[in-house]
Design an enzyme around this catalytic site. Structure first.
Site, PDB file in Angstrom:
ATOM      1  N   ASP A 126       1.490   5.378   0.387  1.00 16.30           N
ATOM      2  CA  ASP A 126       1.351   4.332  -0.627  1.00 16.30           C
ATOM      3  C   ASP A 126       1.394   2.958   0.017  1.00 16.30           C
ATOM      4  O   ASP A 126       0.620   2.074  -0.321  1.00 16.30           O
ATOM      5  CB  ASP A 126       2.460   4.473  -1.701  1.00 16.30           C
ATOM      6  CG  ASP A 126       3.864   4.596  -1.109  1.00 16.30           C
ATOM      7  OD1 ASP A 126       4.012   4.650   0.118  1.00 16.30           O
ATOM      8  OD2 ASP A 126       4.827   4.649  -1.888  1.00 16.30           O
ATOM      9  N   ASP A 151       5.130  -0.588   5.645  1.00 13.99           N
ATOM     10  CA  ASP A 151       6.025  -1.744   5.711  1.00 13.99           C
ATOM     11  C   ASP A 151       6.330  -1.971   7.196  1.00 13.99           C
ATOM     12  O   ASP A 151       5.524  -2.560   7.910  1.00 13.99           O
ATOM     13  CB  ASP A 151       7.232  -1.370   4.844  1.00 13.99           C
ATOM     14  CG  ASP A 151       8.326  -2.398   4.749  1.00 13.99           C
ATOM     15  OD1 ASP A 151       8.515  -2.954   3.677  1.00 13.99           O
ATOM     16  OD2 ASP A 151       9.023  -2.618   5.743  1.00 13.99           O
ATOM     17  N   GLY A 197       6.214   0.379   9.316  1.00 14.19           N
ATOM     18  CA  GLY A 197       5.310   1.299   9.997  1.00 14.19           C
ATOM     19  C   GLY A 197       6.018   2.491  10.603  1.00 14.19           C
ATOM     20  O   GLY A 197       5.378   3.399  11.141  1.00 14.19           O
ATOM     21  N   LEU A 198       7.364   2.492  10.516  1.00 14.51           N
ATOM     22  CA  LEU A 198       8.155   3.558  11.152  1.00 14.51           C
ATOM     23  C   LEU A 198       7.859   4.957  10.610  1.00 14.51           C
ATOM     24  O   LEU A 198       7.770   5.911  11.368  1.00 14.51           O
ATOM     25  CB  LEU A 198       9.650   3.281  10.928  1.00 14.51           C
ATOM     26  CG  LEU A 198      10.326   2.310  11.879  1.00 14.51           C
ATOM     27  CD1 LEU A 198      11.727   1.977  11.366  1.00 14.51           C
ATOM     28  CD2 LEU A 198      10.418   2.933  13.267  1.00 14.51           C
ATOM     29  N   THR A 199       7.726   5.060   9.295  1.00 21.01           N
ATOM     30  CA  THR A 199       7.512   6.376   8.684  1.00 21.01           C
ATOM     31  C   THR A 199       6.265   7.034   9.264  1.00 21.01           C
ATOM     32  O   THR A 199       6.314   8.172   9.756  1.00 21.01           O
ATOM     33  CB  THR A 199       7.347   6.238   7.147  1.00 21.01           C
ATOM     34  OG1 THR A 199       8.500   5.591   6.627  1.00 21.01           O
ATOM     35  CG2 THR A 199       7.167   7.581   6.482  1.00 21.01           C
ATOM     36  N   ASP A 226       8.221   3.215  -6.185  1.00 22.77           N
ATOM     37  CA  ASP A 226       9.387   3.134  -7.066  1.00 22.77           C
ATOM     38  C   ASP A 226      10.325   2.004  -6.682  1.00 22.77           C
ATOM     39  O   ASP A 226      10.306   1.507  -5.558  1.00 22.77           O
ATOM     40  CB  ASP A 226      10.175   4.437  -6.987  1.00 22.77           C
ATOM     41  CG  ASP A 226      10.909   4.576  -5.656  1.00 22.77           C
ATOM     42  OD1 ASP A 226      10.240   4.503  -4.599  1.00 22.77           O
ATOM     43  OD2 ASP A 226      12.145   4.714  -5.653  1.00 22.77           O
TER      44      ASP A 226
HETATM   45  P1  IMP Z   1       7.960   1.961   6.590  1.00 22.54           P
HETATM   46  O1  IMP Z   1       8.440   3.188   7.300  1.00 22.54           O
HETATM   47  O2  IMP Z   1       8.878   0.779   6.823  1.00 22.54           O
HETATM   48  O3  IMP Z   1       6.513   1.629   6.876  1.00 22.54           O
HETATM   49  O4  IMP Z   1       8.143   2.199   5.051  1.00 22.54           O
HETATM   50  C1  IMP Z   1       7.286   2.986   4.360  1.00 22.54           C
HETATM   51  C2  IMP Z   1       7.942   3.583   3.122  1.00 22.54           C
HETATM   52  O5  IMP Z   1       8.902   2.714   2.523  1.00 22.54           O
HETATM   53  C3  IMP Z   1       6.852   3.755   2.096  1.00 22.54           C
HETATM   54  O6  IMP Z   1       6.370   5.069   2.154  1.00 22.54           O
HETATM   55  C4  IMP Z   1       7.560   3.475   0.799  1.00 22.54           C
HETATM   56  O7  IMP Z   1       8.095   4.681   0.307  1.00 22.54           O
HETATM   57  C5  IMP Z   1       8.702   2.580   1.137  1.00 22.54           C
HETATM   58  N1  IMP Z   1       8.387   1.163   0.833  1.00 22.54           N
HETATM   59  C6  IMP Z   1       8.069   0.178   1.699  1.00 22.54           C
HETATM   60  N2  IMP Z   1       7.861  -0.992   1.086  1.00 22.54           N
HETATM   61  C7  IMP Z   1       8.017  -0.739  -0.240  1.00 22.54           C
HETATM   62  C8  IMP Z   1       7.896  -1.554  -1.427  1.00 22.54           C
HETATM   63  O8  IMP Z   1       7.624  -2.767  -1.404  1.00 22.54           O
HETATM   64  N3  IMP Z   1       8.113  -0.903  -2.596  1.00 22.54           N
HETATM   65  C9  IMP Z   1       8.433   0.419  -2.693  1.00 22.54           C
HETATM   66  N4  IMP Z   1       8.563   1.204  -1.622  1.00 22.54           N
HETATM   67  C10 IMP Z   1       8.361   0.639  -0.404  1.00 22.54           C
HETATM   68 MG    MG Z   2       6.919   6.441   0.704  1.00 18.11          MG
END
Ligand code: IMP
Ligand code: MG
Length: 174
Positions: free
Chosen positions: A100, A103, A105-107, A159
């Protein structure tokens, strides 16, 4: 609009999301023409994006889901926990990872590292939203819906502490 006691304002409408996904679907269908595509979508947030995108594709594709969690409340914990993994081998497959939002990018980085061990033919990344200011990784985001500001958003699968996923538009925390 008030969600769980916080104020949110609309930033991306239902129609804008629909149009953008149709464009992405056309591009992906052209790029993978003649190839089989395996989508790996990240739960929970991507379920609505995945359902809408897959119905715009004209290439043959399968889809599998993984479940990762890195966010608590409105910020990243900096750690990625795998809750549900992939059961089939991805060897030799053309993988499109779907989320979705990206952010930090870690995931997706964790997922790329994990999938790479299976020797897939290719790995690409698609995300509906992307926060370029906080992205810490260096993999390319091959298919991107909307670059957005570094502010918390909700709706269309995303969410806020478990609620708001069914909203048809995307809203930003005020
Ligand atoms: P990352 O690993 O920091 O890139 O975070 C990715 C995950 O964090 C996404 O799959 C979302 O589930 C959650 N996430 C990041 N930013 C938001 C936001 O603004 N609203 C809701 N969920 C978020
Ligand atoms: Mg997510």
């Amino acid at each position: 609009m008030i969600i769980s006691g916080k104020e949110f304002k609309p930033i991306i409408t239902e129609d804008q999301i629909k149009d953008r996904i149709e464009d992405l679907g056309k591009t992906i269908s052209l790029d993978y023409k003649g190839f089989d595509l395996t989508i790996v979508a990240i739960l929970n947030g991507s379920f609505i994006f995945a359902a809408d995108l897959i119905r715009t594709l004209s290439v043959s594709c399968s889809i599998t889901f993984v479940k990762f969690k890195s966010y608590e409340g409105i910020s990243s914990t900096g750690k990625v926990n795998e809750i549900l993994g992939i059961d089939d081998s991805l060897e030799g497959k053309n993988i499109l990872i779907l989320d979705d939002i990206i952010d930090t990018g870690l995931t997706i980085n964790s997922l790329i590292e994990k999938i790479s061990q299976d020797n897939p033919a290719s790995i690409r990344v698609a995300a509906l939203c992307f926060k370029p200011e906080v992205f810490k990784m260096n993999y390319p985001v091959d298919y991107l819906g909307f670059p957005i500001e570094n502010k918390f958003i909700v709706g269309y699968g995303l969410d806020f502490d478990g609620v708001g996923r069914g909203l048809k538009s995307i809203y930003q925390l005020v």
